[in-house]
Each structure stands twice: as C-alpha cells, then as structure tokens.
Design a protein around this motif. Structure first.
Motif, PDB file in Angstrom:
ATOM      1  N   THR A 139       0.846  -1.190   0.000  1.00 50.24           N
ATOM      2  CA  THR A 139       0.000   0.000   0.000  1.00 50.24           C
ATOM      3  C   THR A 139       0.880   1.238   0.000  1.00 50.24           C
ATOM      4  O   THR A 139       1.873   1.294   0.739  1.00 50.24           O
ATOM      5  N   VAL A 140       0.532   2.222  -0.808  1.00 45.68           N
ATOM      6  CA  VAL A 140       1.213   3.513  -0.799  1.00 45.68           C
ATOM      7  C   VAL A 140       0.168   4.588  -0.531  1.00 45.68           C
ATOM      8  O   VAL A 140      -0.827   4.705  -1.261  1.00 45.68           O
ATOM      9  N   LEU A 141       0.384   5.366   0.523  1.00 43.00           N
ATOM     10  CA  LEU A 141      -0.494   6.473   0.858  1.00 43.00           C
ATOM     11  C   LEU A 141       0.270   7.769   0.629  1.00 43.00           C
ATOM     12  O   LEU A 141       1.184   8.112   1.385  1.00 43.00           O
ATOM     13  N   ALA A 142      -0.094   8.478  -0.439  1.00 41.13           N
ATOM     14  CA  ALA A 142       0.520   9.762  -0.760  1.00 41.13           C
ATOM     15  C   ALA A 142      -0.304  10.885  -0.133  1.00 41.13           C
ATOM     16  O   ALA A 142      -1.273  10.647   0.600  1.00 41.13           O
ATOM     17  N   ALA A 143       0.068  12.141  -0.422  1.00 40.82           N
ATOM     18  CA  ALA A 143      -0.576  13.282   0.236  1.00 40.82           C
ATOM     19  C   ALA A 143      -2.095  13.251   0.081  1.00 40.82           C
ATOM     20  O   ALA A 143      -2.837  13.480   1.049  1.00 40.82           O
ATOM     21  N   SER A 144      -2.577  12.971  -1.117  1.00 43.04           N
ATOM     22  CA  SER A 144      -4.020  13.030  -1.369  1.00 43.04           C
ATOM     23  C   SER A 144      -4.785  11.884  -0.713  1.00 43.04           C
ATOM     24  O   SER A 144      -6.021  11.916  -0.664  1.00 43.04           O
ATOM     25  N   LEU A 191      -4.337  10.920   2.503  1.00 43.57           N
ATOM     26  CA  LEU A 191      -4.240  10.990   3.960  1.00 43.57           C
ATOM     27  C   LEU A 191      -5.358  11.800   4.606  1.00 43.57           C
ATOM     28  O   LEU A 191      -5.478  11.811   5.829  1.00 43.57           O
ATOM     29  N   GLY A 192      -6.179  12.491   3.809  1.00 46.45           N
ATOM     30  CA  GLY A 192      -7.358  13.151   4.354  1.00 46.45           C
ATOM     31  C   GLY A 192      -7.129  14.511   4.972  1.00 46.45           C
ATOM     32  O   GLY A 192      -7.991  15.004   5.718  1.00 46.45           O
ATOM     33  N   TYR A 193      -6.016  15.144   4.660  1.00 45.66           N
ATOM     34  CA  TYR A 193      -5.728  16.452   5.250  1.00 45.66           C
ATOM     35  C   TYR A 193      -6.548  17.535   4.558  1.00 45.66           C
ATOM     36  O   TYR A 193      -6.523  17.652   3.332  1.00 45.66           O
ATOM     37  N   ASP A 223       3.524  16.975  10.785  1.00 48.03           N
ATOM     38  CA  ASP A 223       3.840  15.589  11.125  1.00 48.03           C
ATOM     39  C   ASP A 223       2.781  14.961  12.024  1.00 48.03           C
ATOM     40  O   ASP A 223       2.499  13.763  11.926  1.00 48.03           O
ATOM     41  N   GLN A 224       2.190  15.758  12.902  1.00 49.61           N
ATOM     42  CA  GLN A 224       1.176  15.197  13.791  1.00 49.61           C
ATOM     43  C   GLN A 224      -0.018  14.678  12.996  1.00 49.61           C
ATOM     44  O   GLN A 224      -0.583  13.631  13.331  1.00 49.61           O
ATOM     45  N   PHE A 225      -0.394  15.377  11.929  1.00 53.40           N
ATOM     46  CA  PHE A 225      -1.486  14.861  11.106  1.00 53.40           C
ATOM     47  C   PHE A 225      -1.044  13.605  10.365  1.00 53.40           C
ATOM     48  O   PHE A 225      -1.827  12.649  10.236  1.00 53.40           O
ATOM     49  N   THR A 226       0.177  13.569   9.866  1.00 51.96           N
ATOM     50  CA  THR A 226       0.663  12.377   9.157  1.00 51.96           C
ATOM     51  C   THR A 226       0.566  11.146  10.040  1.00 51.96           C
ATOM     52  O   THR A 226       0.114  10.075   9.597  1.00 51.96           O
ATOM     53  N   LEU A 227       0.962  11.278  11.299  1.00 52.80           N
ATOM     54  CA  LEU A 227       0.917  10.127  12.205  1.00 52.80           C
ATOM     55  C   LEU A 227      -0.520   9.782  12.598  1.00 52.80           C
ATOM     56  O   LEU A 227      -0.854   8.611  12.799  1.00 52.80           O
ATOM     57  N   THR A 228      -1.373  10.782  12.686  1.00 55.25           N
ATOM     58  CA  THR A 228      -2.798  10.511  12.912  1.00 55.25           C
ATOM     59  C   THR A 228      -3.372   9.726  11.731  1.00 55.25           C
ATOM     60  O   THR A 228      -4.136   8.762  11.911  1.00 55.25           O
ATOM     61  N   ALA A 229      -3.008  10.127  10.513  1.00 53.14           N
ATOM     62  CA  ALA A 229      -3.493   9.432   9.320  1.00 53.14           C
ATOM     63  C   ALA A 229      -2.937   8.015   9.238  1.00 53.14           C
ATOM     64  O   ALA A 229      -3.628   7.095   8.754  1.00 53.14           O
ATOM     65  N   ASP A 268      -9.622  16.828  10.878  1.00 52.95           N
ATOM     66  CA  ASP A 268      -9.221  16.830   9.467  1.00 52.95           C
ATOM     67  C   ASP A 268      -8.065  17.779   9.182  1.00 52.95           C
ATOM     68  O   ASP A 268      -7.710  18.011   8.030  1.00 52.95           O
ATOM     69  N   GLY A 269      -7.476  18.340  10.223  1.00 48.67           N
ATOM     70  CA  GLY A 269      -6.289  19.170  10.072  1.00 48.67           C
ATOM     71  C   GLY A 269      -6.539  20.651  10.019  1.00 48.67           C
ATOM     72  O   GLY A 269      -5.584  21.447  10.042  1.00 48.67           O
ATOM     73  N   ARG A 270      -7.797  21.076   9.976  1.00 48.60           N
ATOM     74  CA  ARG A 270      -8.044  22.514   9.892  1.00 48.60           C
ATOM     75  C   ARG A 270      -7.683  23.256  11.169  1.00 48.60           C
ATOM     76  O   ARG A 270      -7.543  24.485  11.162  1.00 48.60           O
ATOM     77  N   ILE A 271      -7.461  22.495  12.248  1.00 45.43           N
ATOM     78  CA  ILE A 271      -7.000  23.122  13.494  1.00 45.43           C
ATOM     79  C   ILE A 271      -5.631  23.773  13.322  1.00 45.43           C
ATOM     80  O   ILE A 271      -5.244  24.669  14.067  1.00 45.43           O
ATOM     81  N   PHE A 272      -4.878  23.345  12.280  1.00 50.30           N
ATOM     82  CA  PHE A 272      -3.539  23.883  12.051  1.00 50.30           C
ATOM     83  C   PHE A 272      -3.540  25.130  11.156  1.00 50.30           C
ATOM     84  O   PHE A 272      -2.470  25.691  10.890  1.00 50.30           O
ATOM     85  N   ASN A 273      -4.700  25.582  10.678  1.00 46.13           N
ATOM     86  CA  ASN A 273      -4.735  26.654   9.689  1.00 46.13           C
ATOM     87  C   ASN A 273      -4.111  27.956  10.190  1.00 46.13           C
ATOM     88  O   ASN A 273      -3.382  28.633   9.454  1.00 46.13           O
ATOM     89  N   ALA A 274      -4.412  28.340  11.428  1.00 46.78           N
ATOM     90  CA  ALA A 274      -3.841  29.582  11.954  1.00 46.78           C
ATOM     91  C   ALA A 274      -2.324  29.480  12.050  1.00 46.78           C
ATOM     92  O   ALA A 274      -1.609  30.454  11.781  1.00 46.78           O
ATOM     93  N   MET A 275      -1.821  28.310  12.394  1.00 50.99           N
ATOM     94  CA  MET A 275      -0.367  28.110  12.455  1.00 50.99           C
ATOM     95  C   MET A 275       0.251  28.244  11.065  1.00 50.99           C
ATOM     96  O   MET A 275       1.329  28.826  10.902  1.00 50.99           O
ATOM     97  N   ALA A 276      -0.431  27.695  10.060  1.00 50.20           N
ATOM     98  CA  ALA A 276       0.106  27.724   8.692  1.00 50.20           C
ATOM     99  C   ALA A 276       0.218  29.145   8.160  1.00 50.20           C
ATOM    100  O   ALA A 276       1.031  29.416   7.262  1.00 50.20           O
TER     101      ALA A 276
END
Length: 348
Positions: free
Chosen positions: A151-156, A158-160, A172-178, A220-228
């Motif tokens: 199995t290969v899970l690329a960016a698309s 992982l559900g971010y 990275d925290q989202f990657t490990l969650t995924a 789904d990762g939107r909690i990181f938007n302000a940081m980004a």
C-alpha cells in the motif's frame, strides 16, 4: 550518466542474485508487532554536537527518554552515515531499505531495476503487510512498485483538509494521525504492519513551524490553519541565515516532540519504532560538514536488547561509534537482529 547507471546496474544485479538472505525463510520472525520506520527530515548529528542545536534537542531527547522509560519502553541509538546531505531524501530511504550504497540518481535507478529485495519485500514474504506513508508525494510515483510496498499512501490519500505549511503539505502530527486511521485502526488482531513513514515538517524552508495539539483535536487538520498562516514568509526569513538556523532548530524539535508524543500515546501496544534521520541539513544550516544522522530504536525491552547486542547504545543519546556505521548496513543488521534459524552471521 548512462554509463554510470549501467555499471551500477551490473553491480546491483549481482548483489541481488547473490543476496545471502534470499533462501532464508525465518527472517524477522522475532518481531511480534508492527514495525514503523520513521524518517525524520533533515535530522542530523548537528542536533547532538553543535551547541546551538544540541542545547535544545538533547533536552528534548533526555526528557523523552525519561517519559518513555516510565511507560515501560526501552530505547537504543546509534549514528549512521547517510549517502546524501542537504536534500534528496529518497537516496537515504533506498539505501536503508536495499542495503546498497545509493548516492546518486544513477544508482537509485539502477537499484530499482536490479531486482534486489528491499526490507519491505522481505517483510511481505515474512507475513507483514507493508506500506509507505508519504505526505510529500503529490504526483505519480511509479518507482514505488519496485520497493515492496503493498500500500502507498501519498498526500491526497491521507485526508488532510488544512492549509499547507509552504512546501510542507501537512504537519507531522497529522501524518501520524493518518497512519493510525488508514492503517493501524480497525484491522484484525493477527495483522502486523511494516511501514515506512517519511515525515516532512522539518523540511526546508522551516517556516512556519507547527505546534503540537491534543491528539483528539487533530480531526481533518483545519486546526492547524492559523499556524500555517503565522509568522514571516520564507522569502523574508531566508534573507538572514541566523533566522534560517533558528527556524531549523525549532522544526527539528517539533518533529522529535511529535514522534515521541506519538510513541507515548501507543505505549501500551507499542510498535517497534525505528526513528532515523534521512540526512543532515545543508552545511550552512547544520554548521556541520558530516553526513551523519542519528537512529533510535524504541519498543519493548526484548526487541530493543537485540539492537544493543549488535552494537547500539542504550537510550536516545548515541555513544558515537568509530567508525560511524554506514546506512547501507542497516538492512543486514535488522535481519540479523530479528531473525531466528541460521542467519548469515551464524552461518559464517
């Protein structure tokens, strides 16, 4: 390049044809759980030897060691010489998995075409489900079909749904969650995974650096938007090398804290965690010309002790070996440490 590739291909095909592990059917059978190989982007020896970085990173490592020991986990570490520095992470990934010194695009292509069994091919025929979690892969990756991944899970995949951190697609925290959501959760009790994860938050330009959040709040990762959207842009930060180094320092610390927090989160059902730097940062950032990177083995004592038996030092701070172990030796060391029956070293 064609001449070099053909010469490498002949050598690698010979290595594949004469692979001493090809006829052994008890490989990796001492491992009774998942194996997760985590490549930490740009994590190098400078984190231990250069005071500007070591003052922070050693503190993080020492704190993590105390915390993980309190949770019943054991650790062992070492240094490796990577085939690359400042970039081209895939050369390090391939060197680690193939047990071949792959230090150029020519040797990379030759290794893919050689028929050499990677650690992931071997894990698959040893009963593991193999996978690659690659958040920085955003285009087709046809080379992966030669690497032994089921199995290969690329960016698309992982559900971010959050914002990018400039070049970095997701924290990275989202990657490990995924990793948990897509592979580890909800499977049968007898399925064991052998996974490569290429973390990306400590990749240049190191702007901005995320903060750890509660694991239950990742969603789904939107909690990181302000940081980004925070801080100065890369084109501002990169006008000042001291600011670049300060951002690099923080990004490595974030990556380490994320890895150790994830490990602690799963301490009760710990995987065998193999945490390794892919390469040192560029020398003007690392302030170190060496190509050495750290590697940490984290898990239950009965497995970690096997790595201590082959020369790793206890804990998360490696005792520098002389000479430093070459990264292409890790395939051999892992197979010898975690396999029963008459392995290659025993046969000698």
């Amino acid at each position: 390049m064609v001449q070099t590739t053909l010469a490498e291909l002949r050598a690698f095909r010979l290595a594949a044809a004469n692979d001493p592990y090809g006829d052994i059917d008890t490989l990796l059978d001492h491992i009774d759980r998942d194996v997760i190989i985590l490549f930490v982007e740009s994590y190098g020896r400078t984190s231990f030897d250069t005071p500007f970085y070591a003052d922070l990173h050693r503190e993080t490592l020492n704190t993590a060691q105390d915390d993980l020991e309190a949770l019943g986990l054991s650790m062992a570490s070492n240094f490796l010489t990577s085939p690359t520095q400042g970039g081209q992470s895939w050369l390090a990934h391939a060197t680690f998995a193939n047990g071949l010194w792959i230090d150029s695009q020519a040797s990379y292509g030759a290794a893919l075409a050689s028929g050499r069994e990677t650690l992931f091919h071997i894990a698959a025929r040893s009963g593991f489900r193999t996978a690659a979690v690659m958040p920085q892969i955003t285009l087709d990756w046809p080379e992966s079909q030669f690497m032994g991944f089921d199995t290969v899970l690329a960016a698309s995949d992982l559900g971010y749904r959050g914002e990018r951190f400039n070049w970095v697609t997701m924290p990275d925290q989202f990657t490990l969650t995924a990793l948990d959501r897509r592979l580890r959760d909800g499977r049968s009790d007898d399925e064991r995974l052998f996974v490569q994860v290429a973390l990306g938050s400590s990749h240049a330009p190191w702007v901005p650096v995320p903060d750890l959040v509660d694991w239950d709040a990742v969603d789904d990762g939107r909690i990181f938007n302000a940081m980004a959207a925070s801080g100065d842009s890369p084109d501002v930060v990169w006008r000042d090398r001291d600011r670049v180094r300060a951002q690099y320092r923080l990004s490595i610390d974030y990556a380490l804290q994320t890895v150790f927090s994830y490990t602690a989160l799963h301490a009760d059902e710990s995987a065998l965690m193999i945490v390794v730097g892919d390469h040192q940062a560029a020398s003007f950032v690392a302030l170190d010309e060496r190509a050495d990177v750290p590697i940490h083995i984290i898990g239950p004592q009965h497995l970690v002790d096997r790595m201590i038996d082959v020369g790793f030092s206890p804990g998360l701070i490696p005792a520098p070996p002389e000479p430093v172990l070459s990264m292409d030796h890790m395939r051999h060391l892992l197979l010898e440490a975690f396999s029963s029956g008459q392995t290659v070293d025993e046969a000698r």
